[in-house]
Design a protein around this motif. Structure first.
Motif, PDB file in Angstrom:
ATOM      1  N   ARG B  14     -64.393  99.215  49.944  1.00  0.00           N
ATOM      2  CA  ARG B  14     -65.173 100.449  49.992  1.00  0.00           C
ATOM      3  C   ARG B  14     -66.422 100.349  49.095  1.00  0.00           C
ATOM      4  O   ARG B  14     -67.505 100.723  49.458  1.00  0.00           O
ATOM      5  N   PHE B  17     -68.992  98.083  50.444  1.00  0.00           N
ATOM      6  CA  PHE B  17     -69.617  98.801  51.557  1.00  0.00           C
ATOM      7  C   PHE B  17     -70.742  99.684  51.046  1.00  0.00           C
ATOM      8  O   PHE B  17     -71.833  99.737  51.603  1.00  0.00           O
ATOM      9  N   MET B  18     -70.446 100.372  49.954  1.00  0.00           N
ATOM     10  CA  MET B  18     -71.424 101.278  49.392  1.00  0.00           C
ATOM     11  C   MET B  18     -72.656 100.515  48.934  1.00  0.00           C
ATOM     12  O   MET B  18     -73.772 100.950  49.112  1.00  0.00           O
ATOM     13  N   LEU B  21     -74.578  99.551  51.827  1.00  0.00           N
ATOM     14  CA  LEU B  21     -75.244 100.754  52.356  1.00  0.00           C
ATOM     15  C   LEU B  21     -76.509 101.019  51.548  1.00  0.00           C
ATOM     16  O   LEU B  21     -77.574 101.229  52.103  1.00  0.00           O
ATOM     17  N   ASN B  41     -70.846 108.531  46.424  1.00  0.00           N
ATOM     18  CA  ASN B  41     -70.483 107.129  46.364  1.00  0.00           C
ATOM     19  C   ASN B  41     -71.573 106.249  45.747  1.00  0.00           C
ATOM     20  O   ASN B  41     -71.290 105.172  45.298  1.00  0.00           O
TER      21      ASN B  41
END
Ligand code: SF4
Ligand code: SF4
Lengths: 103, 479
Positions: B14, B17-18, B21, B41
Motif C-alpha cells: 500500500r 503504491f502511494m 501515486l 495517504n
C-alpha cells in the motif's frame, strides 16, 4: 464549522478548469461554424458527468485507503468516457468534412 | 479451509503504491488535487518513525513560553483541595454556600421559567454528560437495571446536583411522542449514539427482551439480581435503540489492532453512553431500565425492528449508512412516550442471498452458506422464530477465543462496510435497493476493486502523525 474550508480552493480550481473547457469547446465549434446535434449533446453531457464521477471516485478512494479501487475506477469509467468522446468527435468530424467538401 | 482474500505478498504494498501515486499522478495534476482535498495517504508517505509534532503553519515552537515564569520563586500548589470548588478553601466557607444558594435559586427559576438553554431538558442533558459516567459522584457506575442513581458528590457535598423535576419543583417533561423522539435523537447524538430508533413494547416485541425479564403491576420496575429476577412495570413502555459506532478507520489495520482499539473501546463507550441516557431520561422525570450492553435484550432484533438496519447473513445488523460497522445497538427501556421508527428495506437482506462474502471469508466456517434464509435455531445459543441465516456461534467463539487473534472478518469484508467518501457507494446502494438483478455483479466488482482485503500486518498506526488519527479513532463516516 468553517463556512469556507481549504477544499474551497480545490472546488474553485475545478470550476475554472470546467468553465475553461466549456469556453474552449464553444470557441472551436464557433470557429468551425458547426452546431452539435441532440445526441452529441447527450453524449457530451454524459461524458462530463462520468468524468466528474470518475475524478471523485479516484480521489475519494485514496482517501478511503483503497488504491486498487481508485485506479480501477479510471479504467471502468475512463473507457466509456473515451468511447463516448470518440463517437462525438467522429460524428462532428464527419459533418465538418461534408460541409468542407461542399464549400 | 476457508478462502482468504489476503493480499498477494508479491503485490505492490500500500505504501509503495502511494509513493508511485505521488510520482506518477503528480504529473497529471491529480496528486495536487488529491492533496488539496485532504489526502491522508500522502501524509503516510511523509511519516517518520519519530514524527515531529505537526503544528499549524502559523505556529512556531519557542524555547520559553510566552508567559513569563519565575522558577526561582515558583510555589508548589497543593492540589485540587485548594481550589475554590472546595468550601474549606474559602476564608469564609459561608461565602461559598451563599454563592451556591444563589446558583440553586437561579437554576431552579430558569427551569421553572423554561428558559431556552437552561430548561429541564437542558439540565437533564448537562447532568447526563457531566455525571453519566458515575465516577466521583459517590454512586457506583450506574446499576444496569435500575439506571444511573447519581447522588450529590459526598466529598464536598456539592449542592448544585439537582437532577430530577421534583428537585427543580416542576412537573416532568411533557411533549408529543414526535417531539420526544426528536429530543432523544438530538441528545443521543450529543451523548454518543450515531443513530437512534424507537420500538414500542407490545406482545410481539417483548419477545426480544431477555427471558429473565418479567412484567408486574407495579409503578416502578425492580430487580432482585440474587434471584435473577428483573421486573418491568405493566405500562406503556418503549425501547430506545442506540447505535454505538466503532472505528472503520482502525479496521484498515490488523484484526488485533482493530479489536484493541476500535471494538473494545466501543463497548466502554456504549456503557458510558447508556449511563448518560439513563440520567437524561430520569432528569426528564421518566423511568429508565437497562443501559449497559447486556442488560435488556437482543440488539440485532431491536435494531431491525427500529429500522436501524437489516438482518444480515452473518447474523449481525447491517445499516445502510454504517454497514456492519456497528459495535452494538444499546437498548434502554423507558416510559417516555415516543414515536416509533419503522423497519427499513434497502435491499440488504436480499443482497446477502447472492453475496455470501462473509461466509467465504470466515476463517472458522461459522457463517451459513445457504442461499436462501431458512427457519432454524434450536441450539441453546440460538433462538427460533427468524427466517434467516443461523450462524454457528460455537465455531466462531472457538476460533476467536482459542488462541487465534480476535476476528471481525465478517464485518470488515461486508460490501456495506465502507467509508463514505466516494459518491459511487451511494449509487451502488441505490442499485441494491432498486435493482436486485445486479447484485451478483456488484458483489463481483466489490472483489475486483479490492474492497475488504485483509490488511497488511506490517502497517500499524504507531508511525502516523498523531494528529492525523481521528479522535477516538472514529472517522467522519462513522459519526
Ligand atoms: S468473527 Fe470471524 S470467526 Fe466469527 S463469524 Fe465473523 S468472520 Fe467468522
Ligand atoms: S458480507 Fe455479504 S452476505 Fe455477508 S452480511 Fe455482508 S452483504 Fe450479507
Amino acid at each position: 464549522m468553517k463556512l469556507i474550508t481549504w477544499n474551497w480552493f480545490w472546488y474553485v480550481l475545478v470550476g475554472f478548469l470546467m468553465g475553461g473547457g466549456a469556453v474552449m469547446i464553444w470557441h472551436i465549434l464557433k470557429n468551425m461554424k458547426l452546431k452539435m446535434v441532440w445526441f452529441e449533446w447527450i453524449l457530451l453531457i454524459l461524458c462530463f458527468f462520468t468524468f466528474m464521477l470518475m475524478s471523485q471516485t479516484f480521489i475519494a478512494s485514496f482517501q478511503e485507503y483503497e488504491p486498487r479501487a481508485a485506479w480501477l475506477s479510471l479504467v471502468f469509467m475512463g473507457i466509456p468516457i473515451l468511447l463516448m468522446a470518440v463517437v462525438v468527435y467522429r460524428s462532428i468530424n464527419k459533418r465538418y468534412s461534408k460541409i468542407k467538401a461542399l464549400s | 479451509m476457508a478462502k482468504s482474500n489476503k493480499k498477494d505478498p508479491s503485490s505492490v504494498g500500500r505504501r509503495d503504491f502511494m509513493k508511485k501515486l505521488g510520482l506518477g499522478v503528480g504529473a497529471v495534476g491529480f496528486g495536487a488535487a488529491a492533496y488539496a482535498s485532504g489526502f491522508k495517504n500522502l501524509d503516510k508517505m511523509m511519516e517518520t518513525p519519530l514524527a515531529e509534532r505537526k503544528l499549524p503553519f502559523w505556529v512556531k515552537e519557542v524555547d520559553e513560553p510566552t508567559v513569563e515564569i519565575d522558577w526561582e520563586n515558583m510555589e508548589i500548589f497543593h492540589g485540587p483541595e485548594n481550589t475554590l470548588f472546595n468550601p474549606a478553601s474559602w476564608e469564609n466557607p459561608q461565602d461559598y454556600m451563599d454563592i451556591y444558594d444563589r446558583n440553586i435559586a437561579s437554576t431552579k427559576k430558569n427551569v421553572q421559567d423554561n428558559v431556552p438553554g437552561l430548561s429541564l431538558k437542558d439540565r437533564a442533558l448537562a447532568d447526563a454528560n457531566c455525571w453519566g459516567w458515575g465516577g466521583r459522584s459517590g454512586a457506583d457506575l450506574a446499576s444496569p437495571w435500575a439506571g444511573a442513581d447519581v447522588k450529590a458528590n459526598p466529598m464536598w457535598e456539592h449542592p448544585t446536583m439537582f437532577y430530577t423535576p421534583e428537585d427543580y419543583g416542576v412537573s416532568k417533561h411533557e411533549g408529543t411522542p414526535e417531539e420526544n423522539s426528536k429530543m432523544l435523537r438530538t441528545a443521543g447524538r450529543i451523548m454518543g449514539a450515531s443513530d437512534m430508533g424507537f420500538v414500542k413494547l407490545d406482545e410481539k416485541t417483548k419477545k426480544l427482551l431477555w427471558g429473565k425479564i418479567t412484567f408486574e403491576d407495579v409503578e416502578k420496575g425492580y430487580a432482585e439480581p440474587e434471584k435473577n429476577k428483573y421486573v418491568l412495570p405493566n405500562k406503556e413502555l418503549w425501547a430506545v435503540c442506540s447505535v454505538i459506532p466503532q472505528s472503520l478507520w482502525m479496521q484498515q489495520y490488523s484484526e488485533r489492532m482493530s479489536w484493541a482499539s476500535s471494538n473494545t473501546m466501543s463497548y466502554s463507550r456504549a456503557n458510558i453512553y447508556g449511563n448518560r441516557l439513563s440520567v437524561f431520561l430520569r432528569g426528564l422525570g421518566y423511568q429508565a431500565y437497562g443501559g449497559d450492553t447486556e442488560s435488556m435484550g437482543r440488539s440485532v432484533g431491536f435494531g431491525v425492528m427500529a429500522g436501524l438496519g437489516e438482518y444480515g447473513r452473518a447474523g449481525i445488523l447491517i445499516s445502510p449508512k454504517y454497514g456492519t460497522d456497528i459495535r452494538t445497538v444499546l437498548i434502554t427501556i423507558t416510559d417516555l412516550p415516543l414515536a416509533v421508527t419503522k423497519p427499513i428495506d434497502a435491499g440488504i437482506t436480499k443482497f446477502c442471498e447472492t453475496c455470501k462474502k462473509c461466509g467465504e471469508m470466515c476463517p472458522s466456517g461459522a457463517i451459513s452458506m445457504e442461499e436462501k434464509p431458512f427457519w432454524g435455531g434450536g441450539e441453546a445459543y440460538q433462538a427460533k422464530g427468524i427466517k434467516g441465516w443461523y450462524m454457528d456461534a460455537k465455531k466462531c467463539y472457538s476460533f476467536m477465543l482459542g488462541g487465534e487473534p480476535d476476528c471481525s472478518r465478517c464485518q470488515t469484508v461486508c460490501p456495506f462496510t465502507k467509508f463514505d467518501d466516494a459518491v459511487i457507494h451511494d449509487l451502488i446502494k441505490l442499485s441494491i435497493g432498486s435493482a436486485p438483478l445486479l447484485n451478483s455483479a456488484i458483489r463481483k466488482m466489490d472483489d475486483i476493486f479490492g474492497y475488504g482485503e485483509e490488511p497488511d500486518l506490517n502497517e500499524t498506526p504507531w508511525d502516523l502523525d498523531p494528529m492525523d488519527i481521528p479522535l477516538y479513532g472514529l472517522d467522519k463516516s462513522r459519526s
